[in-house]
Design an enzyme around this catalytic site. Structure first.
Site, PDB file in Angstrom:
ATOM      1  N   LYS A  41       0.849  -1.302   0.099  1.00 41.81           N
ATOM      2  CA  LYS A  41       0.002  -0.055  -0.179  1.00 41.81           C
ATOM      3  C   LYS A  41       1.064   1.349   0.039  1.00 41.81           C
ATOM      4  CE  LYS A  41      -3.997  -1.697   2.540  1.00 41.81           C
ATOM      5  NZ  LYS A  41      -5.106  -1.418   1.700  1.00 41.81           N
ATOM      6  N   ARG A  99     -10.617 -11.349   2.070  1.00 47.25           N
ATOM      7  CA  ARG A  99     -11.554 -12.435   1.433  1.00 47.25           C
ATOM      8  C   ARG A  99     -10.920 -13.655   1.529  1.00 47.25           C
ATOM      9  NH1 ARG A  99     -11.950  -9.272  -4.063  1.00 47.25           N
ATOM     10  NH2 ARG A  99     -11.416  -7.756  -2.841  1.00 47.25           N
TER      11      ARG A  99
END
Ligand code: BES
Ligand code: ZN
Length: 470
Positions: A249, A323
């Protein structure tokens, strides 16, 4: 740990018994409403102040000995007023017993009390010096929902504290200690899976967490009641810090990523609430707990991982890690029967872009329950909004090399494709709910401090009570 959060709430600051020495709070919108109630001196004092009765403004009035005799609270709404304002203003009163008896019928007492409790929240553990202020007590004779609000406030303190703890403290090791204490506190059964068993049985949790020296694990808490009429399974994303992994990130994007365990915090908060209410239900809580870190052991873009369900997943982006760990927890959850299956996760930036920090998007396979959830959310000041499991977008999840990919390249409808990904591991559960929470409050407001925020919990807790325990 949990007691530290709960200790800071003094349940006695709301009393529904009739207390003796109290100071009356008058809620009013114009002078004529108080002319007969106040002494001439106090009335003329207010006149001199040219008190405007605007919503939430208040004046403390003295008696002839200089003691507080009453409080005048403005109720005139000239523009849209902010949520929890009255409770927040009341929290600023000096320590004393205050009697609330004429709170206007069209005002919301639940909001007042919850706002009052939440206004005392602060996260001061890491300040060198912090002193706790003496709190006022509100006396609302005969108010019935006091416990419900108190338990919501407790959950909120628990959840906010967990989210606010930085990742150098709240890492998977610390979280394990926390969960052990939580489990003792609520008398639940606790199973922890880690090491070789995790690698074998929960390959995706292992893969995501293996780069960190704080090893990945799965917590499973079970709370059982005899003759329970409801089996509820709650799964929370417990990423203690999300660097993004090799798909690192940006500095800005990573700024608040200690909050990436807010889903885990939320399911603990909801469990706390439901158990406190003493509802006759069976609860199962699953928390896959990892750090998405960078090292030579990091999983990579292009890797093909085989999940617990047997489905293969091509990694397109290591930052779509939530997920993955949830997928294995979901597969495991479906191996036992549940009436409601829920995931809470700070899963996508797309959800935040769509809804902003105040509204929580959720997905539901059951229309009726979704409607109830929306209504419940509005009632308890926890707004939620339904997004669709739009089937056609399943195409986005295909892979040239295996069954699925974890991060569709188009980047379109990110919250929906993430929810569809999760749904693939639910064995078409007929009551699957997924909350894509933000878990963070960006600007301090009445009843809401900057930082960790509980979302979706009051809505779901209330909807469950209404549907199954009314
Ligand atoms: N933890 C983030 C999601 C997130 C980001 C929530 C900012 C709230 C605020 C999650 O793990 C993530 O990075 N998701 C990616 C998925 C993408 C790569 C498909 C995202 O949303 O950018
Ligand atoms: Zn991520």
């Amino acid at each position: 740990m949990i007691q530290k959060s709960l200790k800071r709430i003094n349940s006695k600051i709301i009393s529904n018994k009739t207390l003796k020495k109290t100071i009356t709070i008058h809620f009013c919108s114009k002078f004529s409403e108080i002319e007969k109630i106040l002494t001439t001196a106090n009335y003329s004092f207010l006149k001199q102040l040219n008190f405007n009765f605007n919503y939430g403004n208040y004046v403390i009035l003295p008696d002839i000995n200089g003691k507080i005799s009453s409080v005048i609270f403005g109720m005139k709404k000239t523009r849209k007023v902010s949520k929890f304002l009255i409770g927040s203003q009341l929290s600023k009163l000096p320590k004393n017993n205050y009697l609330i008896k004429n709170y206007p019928k069209n005002e919301n007492t639940f909001e007042l009390i919850l706002g009052f409790y939440l206004s005392f929240y602060s996260f001061k553990e890491y300040h060198k010096r912090s002193k706790s202020l003496k709190k006022p007590t509100l006396n609302l004779p005969n108010y019935k929902k006091k416990n419900k609000i108190l338990y919501f406030a407790e959950s909120e303190y628990v959840v906010r504290d967990l989210i606010n703890l930085p990742a150098n403290i709240l890492n998977p090791n610390y979280f394990e200690e926390y969960v052990k204490k939580f489990s003792n506190f609520h008398n639940t059964k606790l199973k922890i899976v880690c090491g070789k068993s995790l690698k074998k049985d929960f390959p995706l949790i292992h893969e995501v967490g293996k780069a960190s020296s704080n090893k990945p694990r799965l917590f499973e808490l079970t709370y059982k009641r005899s003759n329970s009429s409801l089996n509820l399974t709650l799964i929370g994303k417990g990423v203690c810090f999300d660097t993004g992994g090799l798909n690192l990130k940006s500095g800005f994007g990573m700024m608040n990523m200690k909050k990436d365990m807010s889903g885990a915090a939320s399911v603990l908060g909801l469990a706390h609430y439901l158990i406190r209410l003493n509802l006759n239900l069976n609860l199962r809580i699953l928390i896959p707990c990892v750090e998405n870190s960078l090292s030579e052991k990091s999983f990579r873009p292009g890797d093909i991982l085989i999940s617990r369900s047997g489905k293969g997943i091509e990694i397109k982006n290591t930052d779509a890690e939530g997920r993955l760990i949830l997928a294995d927890a979901l597969t495991y959850s479906t191996e036992k029967k549940s009436d409601i299956l829920v995931t809470f996760a700070s899963l996508t930036g797309a959800a935040r872009v769509a809804m902003g920090p105040d509204i929580t998007p959720f997905f539901s396979t059951c229309d009726d329950f979704a409607d109830l959830l929306k209504k419940s959310g509005d009632k308890v000041f926890d707004p939620v909004w339904r997004l669709p499991f739009y089937k056609d977008y399943n195409k986005e999840l295909s892979s040239e090399f295996t069954d699925l990919n974890n991060a569709p390249l188009s980047g379109m409808a990110g919250a929906i494709t993430a929810a569809l990904f999760l749904k693939k591991f639910t064995k078409s559960h007929n009551m699957f709910l997924h909350f894509d929470i933000f878990g963070w409050n960006t600007k301090s407001k009445p009843g809401k401090t900057y930082g960790g925020l509980m979302q979706g919990v009051r809505s779901l807790g209330t909807a469950i009570e209404e549907k199954f325990f009314n």
